[in-house]
Design an enzyme around this catalytic site. Structure first.
Site, PDB file in Angstrom:
ATOM      1  N   TYR A 259       0.844  -1.228  -0.016  1.00 52.44           N
ATOM      2  CA  TYR A 259       0.084   0.029   0.050  1.00 52.44           C
ATOM      3  C   TYR A 259       0.928   1.122   0.129  1.00 52.44           C
ATOM      4  CZ  TYR A 259      -3.100   3.881   1.540  1.00 52.44           C
ATOM      5  OH  TYR A 259      -3.712   4.896   1.651  1.00 52.44           O
ATOM      6  N   PHE A 326       4.238   3.622   3.798  1.00 55.72           N
ATOM      7  CA  PHE A 326       4.328   2.330   2.730  1.00 55.72           C
ATOM      8  C   PHE A 326       3.968   1.407   3.583  1.00 55.72           C
ATOM      9  CE2 PHE A 326       7.963   4.262  -0.026  1.00 55.72           C
ATOM     10  CZ  PHE A 326       7.166   5.183  -0.917  1.00 55.72           C
ATOM     11  N   GLU A 327       3.008   0.495   3.441  1.00 60.05           N
ATOM     12  CA  GLU A 327       2.808  -0.669   3.805  1.00 60.05           C
ATOM     13  C   GLU A 327       2.957  -2.071   2.921  1.00 60.05           C
ATOM     14  OE1 GLU A 327       1.351  -1.272   7.041  1.00 60.05           O
ATOM     15  OE2 GLU A 327       0.786   0.882   7.606  1.00 60.05           O
ATOM     16  N   GLN A 328       3.857  -2.894   3.438  1.00 61.53           N
ATOM     17  CA  GLN A 328       4.118  -4.281   2.916  1.00 61.53           C
ATOM     18  C   GLN A 328       3.291  -5.381   3.739  1.00 61.53           C
ATOM     19  OE1 GLN A 328       6.059  -5.223   0.093  1.00 61.53           O
ATOM     20  NE2 GLN A 328       5.160  -7.084   0.878  1.00 61.53           N
TER      21      GLN A 328
END
Length: 851
Positions: A259, A326-328
Site C-alpha cells: 500500500y 508505505f505498507e508491505q
C-alpha cells in the site's frame, strides 16, 4: 509442483552462500557499478540480507561503517532509548552539499517564513526515510541497510544526480527497543529449512511482541503528544529540517500486497489544504512505476487514515511536507504462506527498497513543485489562522503549575510561537494569571498544528476509520484553556522555554504540620516519595483554610497534612525529607503552627485520614491490552517512581496476592482465568484489596459479581437484523459501529476521593471502546457520569452517542473490606490524557477509603 519449485528457489536464495552480485541483482536489478570500497550489508554482516533478522546493534555498526567508507554518508546520534540503544540519523548527500550543510538547512528553515521566497531549483530537496517505527514490521530495517548502501556506493549518473540534488535523511530504526525484541524472537525460532506454516512459532510472537517500545508504546501514535523519549529526540531533529518528503515504512497482514498513498478522500484532515494531499498523487506515479517494473502488486486509496498528526506519515503534512505511508504485506519471518502464494522475507525487503529509491527519484524530479507546495502551505496557514473564529488560545492554571508547564513544553516542542500574558485575564469564568498562563496567536505558520492541540476535531465526512478520530491535547490535559474570539488581544514577551518549577518548603521547619494542596499534578509524586520514606501522611476529605507563613491559604479536597508529632523520625529529619519531596516533585509545601483552621475542618478532624503506601500489581500477558499495560507501567514508573509489579495473568491463583494492596486490570479478555484465579481475586478484595478495572475488565468484574452493577446492551440489535444492505457496504457499515476515540464530557463529583484535586466538575474522557456502564443504583457510587449532551468531537455513530450520553464513566463500590473501581474508559490513554490519568492515581492512593 509449483509450490515445491517455489520452496526450492527460496531455500537456494536463503540458505546457500551466494555472492554479492546475486543479491545486488535481486535488490538492484538495474544497477551495474558499485564502489568496491563500500562493503555491502552482507559482506559486513556475514549473511545475505533476508536470511536473518538484523539486530539494532548490527544496523548501527553497518551505518557507522558506511560513514567511514563513503564520503556521501554522515552519521549522528540524536538520543538514546529507554533501553540505552542509540537513535541514529544518516545524512546522505553529495560531498559538496555536505560542506554547506548548515547553510542548506537554514535555507530550508526559511520555508516556514511566508515573507521569504520559495527555495529555488538550485537548492537540494530534503527527503526523510523512516524505518521500523513498529519493531516487528520486519522488512523495513533491512530495507534501510540496502537503501543506504545503494545511495552510498552506486556509481551511476542517476544516483550521482540524486545526491547532488537531495539531502536524504535515513532513520534506520525509529523503535530500536521493539526491533530487538522482534529480532530475538524471529532469529530464535527460524528453522533450517524455513517453515512457511502460519501457525509456526516463528510467525507468532508472544505478548508483548516487538511492535512497541520499552513501555509498550506505539511510537507511530506519539508524534503529537510526544510522551516518549524516542519521540522527543526525533521531533527535535525534525524541526531542524522540515523535510519536503517524509516516508514511514510499515508492514501489514501477510495476505495483503503493498500500500502507498493517496489515501481515501474521506479520511483526510479537513483543516489541511487539498494541495497537501495532491502531493501524494504526484509522488504515487513514481511509486507505481517502480513496483510495476518489478511486477509487485499494490493498492492505494483504501484502508488507512491520513487525517491525524499523531502519525509519522501525517505529522509532516502539518509542516508542508508530503508525508506517505508505505505498507508491505509481512512475512513475519523468513517465509510464510499467504493468499498470494509463498511470501518471502527478501521479497518484502525488495519492495521497500524499490519504493524508497523511487521516492528519492520522484522528489528530485518534482522538487520545484515540492518547494512551492511547502511555501504555500505555510503562507495559507497564516491566512487560515487569521480567518479562524479563535484568534488566540490561552492556557494555564496557577493551581496546577506542573501541567501548565508540561503543556507549555509540548507547545514549544512543536516550535509554536507562544507568549506570556501581559496581564491577568478572565474568559468564560476562568481566571488566567500573568506569569502562570500563556497565549498562542492563531495567525502563524503553525496554525494547523495549533488547531490539533487546542480544538476539537473538525467534522469528518467518512465513518470507517483506522484509528483514533479525536486527539485534542488541551482537552486531554484537564487543564483550563480558552479561545479568544476578539482580534484585539495583546501579547506579552515571547516564551522560548518552559520554566523549571523549583520545589520548595515555603518556610523553615515547623513543630506542627506541613501542608500540600492536592490540585497540582505532581502532588502525587510528592506523596509517594514521602510514603516510601516512611513518613506518616494524611489526606483531607473536606477542604479547610489554614494559617501559613504566607497568610491565609485554602486547601482543597485531598490536600496532604504531614503532622510532625506523629512521625517515627526526628523533626529535623522530617524537615529534610519534606524538603527533598518538594524538590523532587517540584511542588511548594507550606507549614502551619496550629491545627485550628480559619475555615472548614481542623487538622485533627476524623475527615483527615492516614494514607497507606500503595503496593501495586498489574496483570499482563496474553489476552491483555499491551498498550494499556504499558501506559499504567509508564505512569507509575515515570510519574510516581513506583515499582509496579507486572504479574502474568496465568500466574493468578498460584501466587499470594496479599503482598499487594492494589491490583489493576486493564482492558483484556479475562474469561480464561481459572476458577482458582477468580476465587483468589475475590478473596483478596473481600479481605481489603483495592481492585481497579478498565473497560472489558470492568465488564468482567460485573459478570463475576464483584460489584452489583450493569452494562448497557445494544437495544437496537434486533431491529438491525431485519435490515438488508449491499455486500459492498459491509466494511464501512460495521467499522462505523466501533468507537475509535471520540471525546465526551462528563460531570464528575469533585468531592469524591477519585476526583480529589480537580477544581471543575466538567471533565473530558476519550472513548475508545464499547463498554457502556449503567449508572449505579447506589446514589453515591457513580463518580463520573456522561452529560445528556456529552459528545464533543471525533467520529462516533449517532446510536453510540445516544447510548454513551447519561451512562456512567466511573463507578466505585465496596466488596467486603475491599473496594472495586470500574472505569468505562482507559484513563491513561496513550500517556497524555492527564485529566483522567490522575483519577487512576487517586484510585491507587485513596480507593480503599471510599467504604
Amino acid at each position: 509442483m509449483h509450490k515445491q519449485l517455489s520452496t526450492l528457489f527460496l531455500l537456494a536464495l536463503l540458505l546457500t552462500t551466494f555472492n554479492g552480485y546475486t543479491q545486488q541483482a535481486y535488490y538492484f536489478p538495474d544497477a551495474v557499478t558499485f564502489d568496491p570500497k563500500v562493503p555491502t550489508p552482507e559482506q559486513f554482516l556475514g549473511y545475505p540480507i533476508g536470511s536473518h533478522y538484523t539486530r539494532h546493534d548490527q544496523l548501527v555498526a553497518y551505518f557507522r561503517e558506511l560513514a567511514k567508507t563513503s564520503d556521501r554518508v554522515h552519521l549522528q546520534e540524536i538520543g538514546k532509548t529507554y533501553e540505552e540503544r542509540p537513535q541514529l540519523i544518516a545524512t546522505l548527500t553529495a560531498p559538496e552539499n555536505y560542506k554547506n550543510i548548515a547553510q542548506i538547512r537554514q535555507e530550508h528553515l526559511r520555508q516556514r517564513d511566508p515573507s521569504q521566497p520559495a527555495l529555488s531549483g538550485q537548492a537540494p530537496v530534503v527527503v526523510w526515510l523512516g524505518y521500523s517505527v513498529h519493531g516487528n514490521e520486519t522488512s523495513s530495517g533491512e530495507a534501510a541497510l540496502l537503501t543506504a548502501y545503494f545511495l552510498a556506493a552506486n556509481q551511476d549518473t542517476a544516483t550521482t544526480r540524486f545526491l547532488r540534488e537531495a539531502v536524504i535523511l535515513i532513520d534506520p530504526a525509529l523503535n530500536p527497543d521493539g526491533r530487538d525484541r522482534a529480532a530475538n524472537w524471529h532469529n530464535s525460532y527460524k528453522s533450517f529449512p524455513p517453515v512457511a506454516d502460519p501457525e509456526d512459532r516463528e510467525h507468532n510472537e508472544q505478548w508483548p511482541a516487538g511492535r512497541t517500545n520499552h513501555f509498550f508504546t506505539d511510537l507511530n501514535r506519539d508524534w503529537l503528544a510526544a510522551t516518549q523519549t524516542e519521540s522527543r529526540h526525533r521531533l527535535d531533529f525534525f524541526h531542524q529540517w522540515y523535510p519536503n518528503v517524509h516516508i514511514d515504512f510499515h508492514e501489514m497482514g501477510t495476505n495483503s500486497t503493498y500500500y502507498f498513498e493517496p489515501s481515501p478522500a474521506g479520511r483526510q484532515s479537513p483543516i489541511l489544504p487539498q494541495a497537501s494531499y495532491d502531493g501524494n498523487a504526484v509522488l504515487a506515479k513514481y511509486h507505481a512505476a517502480a513496483l510495476d517494473k518489478i511486477g509487485s502488486l499494490y493498492f492505494t486509496k483504501e484502508a488507512f487514515d491520513n487525517l491525524s498528526p499523531i502519525y509519522g506519515s501525517t505529522y509532516p503534512d502539518f509542516y508542508g511536507a508530503v508525508g506517505v505511508t508505505f505498507e508491505q504485506g509481512s512475512s513475519r519471518g523468513l517465509v510464510q504462506e499467504s493468499s498470494n502464494g509463498l511470501l518471502t522475507f527478501p521479497f518484502t525487503i525488495r519492495n521497500h527498497v524499490t519504493n524508497g529509491i523511487a521516492t528519492v527519484r520522484g522528489a528530485v524530479a518534482e522538487k520545484n513543485y515540492l518547494f512551492k507546495l511547502q511555501k504555500e502551505f505555510f503562507r495559507s496557514a497564516v491566512e487560515q489562522g487569521s480567518r479562524h473564529a479563535a484568534k488566540a488560545y490561552v492556557f494555564g492554571d496557577s493551581r496546577d503549575v506542573t501541567l501548565t508547564q508540561k503543556l507549555l513544553a509540548l507547545v514549544l516542542t512543536h516550535h509554536i510561537k507562544v507568549f506570556n500574558l501581559n496581564g491577568d485575564l478572565t474568559l468564560n469564568g476562568k481566571k488566567f494569571e500573568q506569569g502562570k498562563a500563556y497565549i498562542i496567536p492563531a495567525a502563524q505558520p503553525d496554525f494547523r498544528i495549533i488547531h490539533s492541540l487546542f480544538e476539537a476535531t473538525a467534522p469528518l465526512t467518512d465513518s470507517a476509520f483506522y484509528d483514533n478520530t479525536s486527539w485534542s491535547v488541551a482537552h486531554a490535559y484537564g487543564l483550563q484553556f480558552a479561545a479568544i474570539k476578539n482580534a484585539g488581544f495583546s501579547l506579552g514577551t515571547p516564551v522560548t522555554a518552559a520554566t523549571p518549577v523549583k520545589g520548595t518548603v515555603t518556610a523553615t521547619a515547623t513543630t506542627y504540620a506541613y501542608l500540600l494542596d492536592w490540585s497540582d499534578y505532581n502532588a502525587s509524586k510528592a506523596l509517594y516519595y514521602l510514603l516510601e520514606k516512611g513518613v506518616h501522611v494524611k489526606t483531607a476529605f473536606k477542604p479547610f483554610t489554614a494559617t501559613t507563613p504566607g497568610g491565609r491559604q485554602n486547601f482543597s479536597y485531598g490536600s496532604l497534612v504531614i503532622p510532625v508529632a506523629a512521625q517515627t523520625v526526628s523533626p529535623d529529619t522530617l524537615y529534610a525529607i519534606v524538603q527533598r519531596a518538594a524538590t523532587q516533585a517540584q511542588v511548594s509545601i507550606t507549614t502551619t503552627a496550629t491545627g485550628y483552621s480559619l475555615q472548614g475542618i481542623d487538622l485533627g478532624s476524623n475527615n483527615i485520614v492516614g494514607v497507606e503506601k500503595p503496593t501495586v500489581a498489574l496483570l499482563t500477558g496474553n489476552g491483555i491490552s499491551v498498550g494499556e499495560s504499558g501506559q499504567v507501567w509508564f505512569l507509575l514508573n515515570q510519574q510516581l517512581q513506583l515499582p509496579v509489579t507486572k504479574l502474568d495473568v496465568n500466574s493468578v491463583g498460584k501466587i499470594r496476592l496479599e503482598r499487594y494492596n492494589t491490583l489493576i486490570l486493564v482492558n483484556g479478555n479475562y474469561s480464561s482465568l481459572s476458577k482458582a484465579a477468580v476465587s483468589s481475586i475475590k478473596n483478596w478484595v473481600q479481605a481489603g484489596g483495592n481492585l481497579i478495572t478498565f473497560k472489558n475488565a470492568a465488564e468482567w468484574a460485573i459478570q463475576e459479581n464483584l460489584l452489583p452493577e450493569q452494562v448497557f446492551t445494544d437495544t437496537t440489535r434486533k431491529k438491525e437484523e431485519t435490515v438488508r444492505l449491499d455486500f459492498a457496504t459491509r466494511e464501512e457499515t460495521e467499522a462505523a459501529k466501533r468507537i475509535n476515540g471520540g471525546i465526551f464530557t462528563a460531570d464528575i463529583d469533585i468531592t469524591h476521593p477519585l476526583a480529589f484535586g480537580l477544581n471543575d466538575r466538567r471533565i473530558f474522557f476519550t472513548k475508545t471502546g464499547n463498554t457502556i456502564l449503567r449508572p449505579s443504583r447506589n446514589k453515591y457510587a457513580t463518580v463520573a457520569q456522561y452529560l445528556p449532551a456529552s459528545y464533543v468531537s471525533g467520529y462516533v455513530s449517532k446510536q453510540n452517542i445516544a447510548q454513551i450520553s447519561n451512562s456512567a464513566a466511573i463507578i466505585t463500590g465496596s466488596t467486603g473490606d475491599g473496594t472495586v473501581t470500574l472505569f468505562a474508559e482507559d484513563p491513561t490513554y496513550r500517556h497524555y490524557w492527564h485529566g483522567t490519568d490522575r483519577l487512576l492515581l487517586n484510585a491507587i492512593f485513596f480507593g480503599k477509603y471510599i467504604q
